[in-house]
Scaffold this motif. Sequence first.
Motif, PDB file in Angstrom:
ATOM      1  N   SER A   1       7.841   8.439   1.892  1.00 17.31           N
ATOM      2  CA  SER A   1       7.246   7.214   2.410  1.00 17.31           C
ATOM      3  C   SER A   1       6.729   7.543   3.802  1.00 17.31           C
ATOM      4  CB  SER A   1       8.279   6.082   2.474  1.00 17.31           C
ATOM      5  OG  SER A   1       7.706   4.950   3.115  1.00 17.31           O
ATOM      6  N   ALA A   2       5.412   7.649   3.923  1.00 18.47           N
ATOM      7  CA  ALA A   2       4.822   8.165   5.154  1.00 18.47           C
ATOM      8  C   ALA A   2       5.027   7.237   6.340  1.00 18.47           C
ATOM      9  CB  ALA A   2       3.329   8.422   4.940  1.00 18.47           C
ATOM     10  N   ASN A   3       5.017   5.920   6.104  1.00 23.56           N
ATOM     11  CA  ASN A   3       5.168   5.009   7.240  1.00 23.56           C
ATOM     12  C   ASN A   3       6.626   4.735   7.583  1.00 23.56           C
ATOM     13  OD1 ASN A   3       5.285   3.624   4.753  1.00 23.56           O
ATOM     14  ND2 ASN A   3       4.915   1.656   5.757  1.00 23.56           N
TER      15      ASN A   3
ATOM     16  N   GLY B   1       9.043   5.139  -7.551  1.00 24.90           N
ATOM     17  CA  GLY B   1       8.492   4.028  -8.323  1.00 24.90           C
ATOM     18  C   GLY B   1       8.824   2.674  -7.718  1.00 24.90           C
ATOM     19  N   VAL B   2      10.048   2.535  -7.200  1.00 27.14           N
ATOM     20  CA  VAL B   2      10.442   1.280  -6.556  1.00 27.14           C
ATOM     21  C   VAL B   2       9.659   1.087  -5.263  1.00 27.14           C
ATOM     22  CG1 VAL B   2      12.340  -0.029  -5.564  1.00 27.14           C
ATOM     23  CG2 VAL B   2      12.736   1.383  -7.583  1.00 27.14           C
ATOM     24  N   HIS B   3       9.525   2.139  -4.472  1.00 28.29           N
ATOM     25  CA  HIS B   3       8.771   2.048  -3.220  1.00 28.29           C
ATOM     26  C   HIS B   3       7.340   1.606  -3.481  1.00 28.29           C
ATOM     27  CE1 HIS B   3      11.185   3.828   0.201  1.00 28.29           C
ATOM     28  NE2 HIS B   3      11.994   4.038  -0.822  1.00 28.29           N
ATOM     29  N   ARG B   4       6.718   2.174  -4.524  1.00 27.36           N
ATOM     30  CA  ARG B   4       5.337   1.787  -4.836  1.00 27.36           C
ATOM     31  C   ARG B   4       5.232   0.301  -5.162  1.00 27.36           C
ATOM     32  NH1 ARG B   4       1.725   5.856  -5.257  1.00 27.36           N
ATOM     33  NH2 ARG B   4       2.451   7.980  -5.747  1.00 27.36           N
ATOM     34  N   SER B   5       6.254  -0.234  -5.821  1.00 29.67           N
ATOM     35  CA  SER B   5       6.213  -1.645  -6.213  1.00 29.67           C
ATOM     36  C   SER B   5       6.319  -2.582  -5.014  1.00 29.67           C
ATOM     37  CB  SER B   5       7.348  -1.943  -7.203  1.00 29.67           C
ATOM     38  OG  SER B   5       8.612  -1.929  -6.563  1.00 29.67           O
ATOM     39  N   LEU B   6       6.786  -2.071  -3.862  1.00 32.14           N
ATOM     40  CA  LEU B   6       6.906  -2.908  -2.671  1.00 32.14           C
ATOM     41  C   LEU B   6       5.555  -3.151  -2.013  1.00 32.14           C
ATOM     42  CD1 LEU B   6      10.040  -1.273  -0.959  1.00 32.14           C
ATOM     43  CD2 LEU B   6       9.986  -3.230  -2.516  1.00 32.14           C
ATOM     44  N   GLY B   7       4.589  -2.282  -2.291  1.00 25.75           N
ATOM     45  CA  GLY B   7       3.278  -2.394  -1.658  1.00 25.75           C
ATOM     46  C   GLY B   7       3.173  -1.476  -0.458  1.00 25.75           C
ATOM     47  N   THR B   8       1.943  -1.031  -0.168  1.00 24.29           N
ATOM     48  CA  THR B   8       1.737  -0.069   0.917  1.00 24.29           C
ATOM     49  C   THR B   8       1.963  -0.686   2.289  1.00 24.29           C
ATOM     50  OG1 THR B   8      -0.644  -0.570   0.893  1.00 24.29           O
ATOM     51  CG2 THR B   8       0.115   1.314  -0.417  1.00 24.29           C
ATOM     52  N   HIS B   9       1.971  -2.027   2.394  1.00 25.38           N
ATOM     53  CA  HIS B   9       2.243  -2.656   3.686  1.00 25.38           C
ATOM     54  C   HIS B   9       3.710  -2.475   4.074  1.00 25.38           C
ATOM     55  CE1 HIS B   9       3.358  -5.576   0.653  1.00 25.38           C
ATOM     56  NE2 HIS B   9       3.973  -6.321   1.556  1.00 25.38           N
ATOM     57  N   ILE B  10       4.566  -2.143   3.098  1.00 28.55           N
ATOM     58  CA  ILE B  10       5.976  -1.870   3.379  1.00 28.55           C
ATOM     59  C   ILE B  10       6.251  -0.383   3.291  1.00 28.55           C
ATOM     60  CG2 ILE B  10       8.356  -2.211   2.591  1.00 28.55           C
ATOM     61  CD1 ILE B  10       7.545  -4.978   1.654  1.00 28.55           C
TER      62      ILE B  10
END
Length: 332
Positions: A37-39, A50-59
């Motif tokens: 997760s770059a940010n 897969g879970v991280h992607r579901s949170l959206g790139t703003h998170i």
Amino acid sequence: MSYSKSGSGKRRIRDLLNQSDNRVCADCGAPDPKWASANIGVFICLKCCGVHRSLGTHISKVLSVTLDEWSDEEVDSMIEIGGNASANSIYEAFIPEGSSKPGPDASHDQRMRFIRSKYEHQEFLKPSLRITSVRGSSTKSTPYLSSSISKKIIDSFRTNSSSQQPQLEGMVEFIGLLKVTIKKGTNLAVRDMMSSDPYVVLTLGQQKAQSTVVKSNLNPVWNEELMLSVPHNYGSVKLQVFDYDTFSADDIMGEAEIDIQPLITSAMAFGDPEMFGDMQIGKWLKSHDNALIEDSIINIADGKVKQEVQIKLQNVESGELELEMEWLPLDQ
């Protein structure tokens, strides 16, 4: 947005990935993560990805360590945060009793609950680092996450570091003091006829600190305080145990590397510990890459930041050591 040229950015990311704390997923502990997760600044496994992607790139902005193109800003952010140990010492500072991280074999629902609590709802974060809530067009209040949480954490590290007014001794810049209490040893190795005369040496950079010698004892009790000045660019503390000999060179009785980054990162993130009650604020996780016997917990206790450490001595047939570390910023 500029992108890294000639693969230099990817090399920097791979070097960071090779750190011991980054060889397991930040969220579930699965080995050999290949995503990040770059940010947020953590390395994660495919299932948690897969879970991280579901949170959206703003998170959470997920990138492959090997397949995706990284911008210079994304690489710099990952490097500055320092990896999983640094990030988790903040994002998991307040995991409530009775709650636990998912393991590598956890279900998707278990991962989802933990990861959303950790990053989206910020339930385990230090309160002063939480992003403030704002009201949108609806009546529901939602976390404002247009700026990355990790940027705010990085700024907090910078503020705490600069406020401590590092001092110069020669050309070395110090950020604080490390007090190490050598408590006791257990089942140390025999180096004389039937016993040993052990003492402990700590090394940090060019500094050395040495305990007293305990005569003829394989289970010595020291309860002795040693002090080291911590430079701005610090590394691990090297611990060695020796057998004292009068007429020949002292024999080695084991050694270990002590990672002090989790302690210092946690202490700097919280600032003045006297403002808080007794609480856990971080941990150094046991892994196959370190000498820990069990996870080493970092606590605020009586207004002081302390860490209990139990290590199994390396490169020796037997021996364990128990010690306590305390972080002392220069203003103390």
